[in-house]
Design an enzyme around this catalytic site. Structure first.
Site, PDB file in Angstrom:
ATOM      1  N   ASP A  24      22.197 -20.264 -63.492  1.00  0.00           N
ATOM      2  CA  ASP A  24      22.754 -20.095 -62.138  1.00  0.00           C
ATOM      3  C   ASP A  24      22.759 -18.655 -61.631  1.00  0.00           C
ATOM      4  O   ASP A  24      23.500 -18.330 -60.720  1.00  0.00           O
ATOM      5  CB  ASP A  24      24.164 -20.707 -62.056  1.00  0.00           C
ATOM      6  CG  ASP A  24      25.240 -19.780 -62.598  1.00  0.00           C
ATOM      7  OD1 ASP A  24      24.941 -19.000 -63.527  1.00  0.00           O
ATOM      8  OD2 ASP A  24      26.370 -19.838 -62.086  1.00  0.00           O
ATOM      9  N   GLU A  25      21.940 -17.788 -62.231  1.00  0.00           N
ATOM     10  CA  GLU A  25      21.943 -16.373 -61.831  1.00  0.00           C
ATOM     11  C   GLU A  25      20.534 -15.839 -61.657  1.00  0.00           C
ATOM     12  O   GLU A  25      19.651 -16.167 -62.452  1.00  0.00           O
ATOM     13  CB  GLU A  25      22.504 -15.499 -62.944  1.00  0.00           C
ATOM     14  CG  GLU A  25      23.956 -15.536 -63.215  1.00  0.00           C
ATOM     15  CD  GLU A  25      24.180 -14.850 -64.552  1.00  0.00           C
ATOM     16  OE1 GLU A  25      24.355 -13.624 -64.559  1.00  0.00           O
ATOM     17  OE2 GLU A  25      24.116 -15.538 -65.579  1.00  0.00           O
ATOM     18  N   ASP A  27      25.002 -15.241 -58.134  1.00  0.00           N
ATOM     19  CA  ASP A  27      25.597 -16.081 -59.185  1.00  0.00           C
ATOM     20  C   ASP A  27      26.274 -17.267 -58.501  1.00  0.00           C
ATOM     21  O   ASP A  27      27.148 -17.091 -57.657  1.00  0.00           O
ATOM     22  CB  ASP A  27      26.619 -15.248 -59.967  1.00  0.00           C
ATOM     23  CG  ASP A  27      27.165 -15.983 -61.188  1.00  0.00           C
ATOM     24  OD1 ASP A  27      27.399 -15.319 -62.207  1.00  0.00           O
ATOM     25  OD2 ASP A  27      27.383 -17.212 -61.122  1.00  0.00           O
TER      26      ASP A  27
END
Ligand code: TTP
Ligand code: MG
Length: 360
Positions: free
Chosen positions: A108-109, A10
Site C-alpha cells: 500500500d505504499e 500510503d
C-alpha cells in the site's frame, strides 16, 4: 544535485479499508483483519485494523487473542490477500501516471518523483490533493501523502496526518521536522538499535544528527554512518533505483545428460534455495516464476507462470517450479541443463513486514 520533489503515498488502514469498501455494513464498526481470526478465538496475528478498532489499543502484529480481549465486539475478518493485491495493483496504476519515476515499496505504499511535474512545494501540495481525489474517485479509498526533498523525508512525513492527510516538508524545514522526533521513528532504526542509541544518550533524531560521527561508526560500523546521514535528513537514493534488478536466476548443467528425476529434483531444489536466499537478503518479493530446460540435442524450452500474490517463500517457488518442469520430464530425450528464474520483483527497504504476512 538538482532539487527534487518526492511524494510518499500510503493508503489508510489498507486491508480494513478494502474490507469496508466491499461490505458497507461494516461502516462505523471496529474491524480487525488477521490470519486465522476465528471470530477472535483464532491463533493468528492482527494484520491491520481500522481506526475505530485502534481506539481500543489494537495494533498490527498483536495476537488475535489479545485484540479480542481488548475488543470482543470487534468484527474479525480473515486476510483476503488476493483481493488486497488486486486493489493495490489498481491504486499503483493510478499513481504511476502522476510520476516521472515510480517505486512501489509494499502493498500500500509508493514513492513518486514529481520533480518535473510541479515548480514548488506549494504546487506539490495541490498536486497531492489531485492524486488523493483521483484515487478516491476511482477506488473509494483514501491515502495519506508525505512530500519532501528525498525518499526518506517523504516516507517519514506521510504518516503524520492520517487519514487522508498531506504533510509537506520543504528542504528548509527538514531539520525542524526531524530533530524533535524520538530516535526510534527514524527509518532504519529498529527496537534494538534504538535501545543502544538511548544508552548513549541519543533520545531524538536531532541527538544522533549532532553526535560525533567517529563514535557512531565505531559503535555501529558503516550502517551507523548511514543512520547518522538519515538523521541529518540526507538521502540521495533515486526513486525506482532498486527496480534495475529485474530478475534473479540460476541454472545448472548436469555432468552427464540425465533423465534421473531424483537428480533433477535435487538440482531444482538447490537452485530454488539459492534464489530465495538472495531474495530474502535483498528484501525482494517475486510474483513470476520461469523455468528452463535444455535437452541433449540443445533444444531449449522455457515455461512460466505468474502468482496472484507476491511472495518470498521457498515452498511456493519449489512447488511451482517443479510443476512447470513436470511436462518436460515425460520427454524421451535426456536433459542437459535446467534453470529457474524469478521476476516481477518488488524491492524495498520497507519490505520486511510484507514477508511476514505473506508467510502467515
Ligand atoms: P500499513 O500502511 O502499515 O498500515 P495500514 O495501511 O493498515 O494503516 P495506516 O493507515 O496506518 O497506514 O500497512 C499496510 C498493510 O499491510 C496493512 O493494511 C496490513 C498489512 N500489514 C500486515 O499484514 N502486517 C503488519 O504488521 C503491518 C504493519 C501491515
Ligand atoms: Mg497504510
Amino acid at each position: 544535485m538538482r532539487e527534487r520533489i518526492i511524494l510518499h503515498v500510503d493508503m489508510d488502514q489498507f486491508f480494513a479499508a478494502v474490507e469496508m469498501r466491499e461490505n458497507p455494513a461494516l461502516a462505523g464498526k471496529p474491524v480487525v483483519v488477521g490470519a486465522d481470526p476465528k471470530g477472535g478465538r483464532g491463533r493468528g496475528v492482527v494484520s491491520t485494523c481500522n481506526y475505530e478498532a485502534r481506539k481500543f489499543g489494537i495494533r498490527s502484529g498483536m495476537p488475535i487473542s489479545e485484540a479480542y480481549r481488548l475488543c470482543p465486539n470487534c468484527v474479525f475478518l480473515p486476510v483476503n490477500a488476493e483481493l488486497y493485491w488486486r486493489v493495490s495493483g489498481e491504486v499503483m496504476e493510478i499513481l504511476k501516471e502522476y510520476a516521472d519515476r515510480f517505486e512501489q515499496i509494499s502493498v500500500d505504499e509508493a514513492w513518486l518523483d514529481i520533480s518535473s511535474r510541479v515548480g514548488s512545494f506549494e504546487e506539490a501540495e495541490e498536486y497531492a490533493k489531485r492524486i488523493q481525489r483521483d484515487v478516491f474517485e476511482k477506488t473509494k479509498l483514501t491515502c495519506s501523502v508525505g512530500i519532501g526533498p528525498n525518499k526518506l523525508i517523504a516516507k517519514m512525513a506521510s504518516g503524520m496526518k492520517k487519514p487522508n492527510g498531506i504533510t509537506v516538508v520543504p528542504p528548509e524545514k527538514v531539520h525542524e521536522f526531524l530533530y524533535p522526533l524520538p530516535i526510534d521513528n527514524l527509518w532504519g532504526v529498529g527496537k534494538k538499535t534504538a535501545e543502544m542509541f538511548e544508552r548513549m544518550g541519543i533520545k531524538t533524531i536531532g541527538d544522533l544528527a549532532r553526535y560525533d560521527a567517529a563514535r557512531i561508526v565505531e559503535e555501529f560500523g558503516a550502517w551507523g554512518g548511514q543512520l547518522k546521514l538519515f538523521a541529518q535528513g540526507v538521502d540521495n537514493s533515486e526513486v525506482g533505483e532498486e527496480y534495475e534488478r529485474k530478475s534473479i536466476g540460476r541454472h545448472h548443467t548436469f555432468e552427464r545428460d540425465t533423465k534421473d528425476e531424483k537428480m533433477i529434483k535435487e538440482a531444482v531444489d538447490e537452485m530454488c534455495k539459492d534464489i530465495i536466499g538472495e531474495a530474502l537478503a535483498n528484501g525482494i518479493l517475486f510474483s513470476n516464476i520461469t523455468i528452463m530446460v535444455r535437452f541433449s540435442d540443445f533444444e531449449t524450452h522455457t515455461s512460466s507462470r505468474t502468482l496472484k500474490i507476491p511472495t518470498n517463500e521457498l515452498q511456493v517457488l519449489r512447488k511451482n517450479a517443479w510443476e512447470l518442469f513436470a511436462p518436460y520430464l515425460k520427454d524421451r530425450r535426456l536433459i542437459r541443463l535446467v534453470g529457474v528464474r524469478i521476476a516481477k520483483l518488488l524491492h524495498g527497504k520497507g519490505q520486511k513486514r510484507l514477508g511476514e504476512w505473506v508467510s502467515d
